[in-house]
Design a protein around this motif. Structure first.
Motif, PDB file in Angstrom:
ATOM      1  N   GLU A   5      21.202  26.218  20.065  1.00  0.00           N
ATOM      2  CA  GLU A   5      22.265  26.451  19.074  1.00  0.00           C
ATOM      3  C   GLU A   5      23.258  25.303  18.963  1.00  0.00           C
ATOM      4  N   LYS A  16       1.874  30.446  17.508  1.00  0.00           N
ATOM      5  CA  LYS A  16       2.824  29.346  17.645  1.00  0.00           C
ATOM      6  C   LYS A  16       4.167  29.792  18.238  1.00  0.00           C
ATOM      7  N   LEU A  58      22.991  22.933  16.252  1.00  0.00           N
ATOM      8  CA  LEU A  58      23.386  23.396  14.912  1.00  0.00           C
ATOM      9  C   LEU A  58      24.905  23.531  14.821  1.00  0.00           C
ATOM     10  N   ALA A 100      17.300  33.030  15.330  1.00  0.00           N
ATOM     11  CA  ALA A 100      17.862  33.707  14.162  1.00  0.00           C
ATOM     12  C   ALA A 100      17.473  32.879  12.943  1.00  0.00           C
ATOM     13  N   ASP A 101      17.424  33.520  11.790  1.00  0.00           N
ATOM     14  CA  ASP A 101      17.013  32.820  10.569  1.00  0.00           C
ATOM     15  C   ASP A 101      18.146  31.907  10.087  1.00  0.00           C
ATOM     16  N   ILE A 102      17.941  30.608  10.291  1.00  0.00           N
ATOM     17  CA  ILE A 102      18.997  29.629  10.000  1.00  0.00           C
ATOM     18  C   ILE A 102      19.330  29.621   8.509  1.00  0.00           C
ATOM     19  N   ALA A 103      18.295  29.735   7.659  1.00  0.00           N
ATOM     20  CA  ALA A 103      18.522  29.704   6.204  1.00  0.00           C
ATOM     21  C   ALA A 103      19.457  30.840   5.778  1.00  0.00           C
ATOM     22  N   ALA A 106      11.367  32.003  16.837  1.00  0.00           N
ATOM     23  CA  ALA A 106      12.024  30.680  16.862  1.00  0.00           C
ATOM     24  C   ALA A 106      13.514  30.777  16.557  1.00  0.00           C
ATOM     25  N   LEU A 137      13.100  30.536  21.108  1.00  0.00           N
ATOM     26  CA  LEU A 137      14.271  29.673  20.948  1.00  0.00           C
ATOM     27  C   LEU A 137      15.443  30.474  20.418  1.00  0.00           C
ATOM     28  N   GLY A 138      16.646  30.093  20.833  1.00  0.00           N
ATOM     29  CA  GLY A 138      17.840  30.759  20.322  1.00  0.00           C
ATOM     30  C   GLY A 138      17.696  32.272  20.452  1.00  0.00           C
ATOM     31  N   ALA A 152      11.217  33.995  12.793  1.00  0.00           N
ATOM     32  CA  ALA A 152      12.686  33.939  12.855  1.00  0.00           C
ATOM     33  C   ALA A 152      13.268  35.296  12.457  1.00  0.00           C
TER      34      ALA A 152
END
Ligand code: COA
Length: 262
Positions: free
Chosen positions: A137, A62, A140, A68-71, A66, A112-113, A29
């Motif tokens: 997105e 994997k 979210l 942008a860093d959601i956290a 995945a 993703l995203g 991410a």
């Protein structure tokens, strides 16, 4: 290439710089540090004459990236959200699209995203079988903010872009191939082989001409430019390059050209 980074690995071989986004425990991410280190890497590679083509991939088996860093953006304000998007456009996504050397995305898993947006900013995309691509997105409460609303529609047309963006669903590598979202699909173990094969083909050509081709193709997607006029202008300019003299001389003398990029 001299700098080393934590979230981005570099390896240069035969004119091809392979950049690996390296946060496998977070599925690569994109956090602020990764954006910054990727930007620094791209800046350094732009000025390094040994680098002719770039391959962008993700660490581990994997994920490519995945998102942008959601956290990191979980508690952002309106202004912070806007800055996140603008900084990303400037430092990475527009930067790659308008780069002076071709950038190939080797999509080795989830894109993703922001990960798919990163792949879409590249000039060529190759996906491993089993890769999953999507812009989730809306799940979210957001929309793609790194150019995805524009580039996906450019690549696959408005209808499929609306479907992917509004459902947030992922598509397979094969479906991405059918829609023209990726250029090739191959097995995981052949992904970098294929990316290097394409890079090697590009490396035989004039870097000045390749650089100009990127600029001119992009100009047609810029509302403030007329791509045909830019093509006329840039086509003419190439007649002043050493690469042009070398290419024509090599052809006339039935030998292989040796281009310098000048
Ligand atoms: N931002 C921050 N962390 C992320 C991330 C993201 N975009 N995507 C994955 N991660 C982290 C997970 O939080 C998890 O961390 P943890 O082990 O500390 O809990 C780790 O990466 C592994 O992911 P996990 O969700 O456990 O893997 P999975 O195989 O179950 O699911 C995905 C894989 C890709 C389906 C899932 O991670 C996902 O939906 N990610 C978010 C995708 C997204 O919405 N991207 C757009 C962001 S704008």
């Amino acid at each position: 290439m001299t700098m080393t980074y934590e979230t981005v690995l570099n390896s240069l071989k035969d004119g091809v710089l392979t950049i690996t986004i390296n946060r496998p425990e977070k599925l690569n991410a994109l956090n602020a540090k990764t954006i910054e280190e990727l930007h620094e890497t791209l800046l350094e590679a732009e000025n390094d004459n040994q680098v002719k083509v770039l391959i962008l991939t993700g660490a581990g088996d994997k994920a490519f990236v995945a998102g942008a860093d959601i956290a990191e953006f979980a508690n952002f304000s309106v202004q912070q959200g806007k800055n996140l998007s603008a900084t990303g456009h400037f430092k990475i996504f527009n930067f790659i699209e308008n780069y002076s050397k071709p950038v190939i995305a080797a999509v080795n898993g989830f894109a993703l995203g922001g990960g798919l947006e990163l792949a879409m900013a590249c000039h060529i995309r190759i996906a491993a079988e089993g890769a999953k691509l999507g812009l989730p997105e809306v799940s979210l409460g957001l929309i793609p903010g790194y150019g995805g609303t524009q580039r996906l529609a450019q690549l696959v047309g408005k209808a499929k872009a609306f479907e992917m963006i509004c459902t947030g669903d992922f598509i397979s590598a094969d479906e991405a191939l059918r829609w023209g979202l990726v250029n090739h699909v191959c097995s995981s173990d052949q992904l970098l082989v294929k990316a290097n094969e394409i890079s090697a083909r590009i490396n035989l050509r004039s870097p000045s001409a390749v650089r100009t081709a990127i600029k001119v193709v992009n100009s047609g997607f810029n509302k403030n430019e007329n791509g045909f006029e830019v093509e006329i202008e840039e086509f003419g300019k190439l007649f002043a390059t050493n690469d042009f003299k070398e290419g024509v001389d090599a052809f006339m003398n039935k030998r292989k050209p040796s281009f310098t990029g000048n």
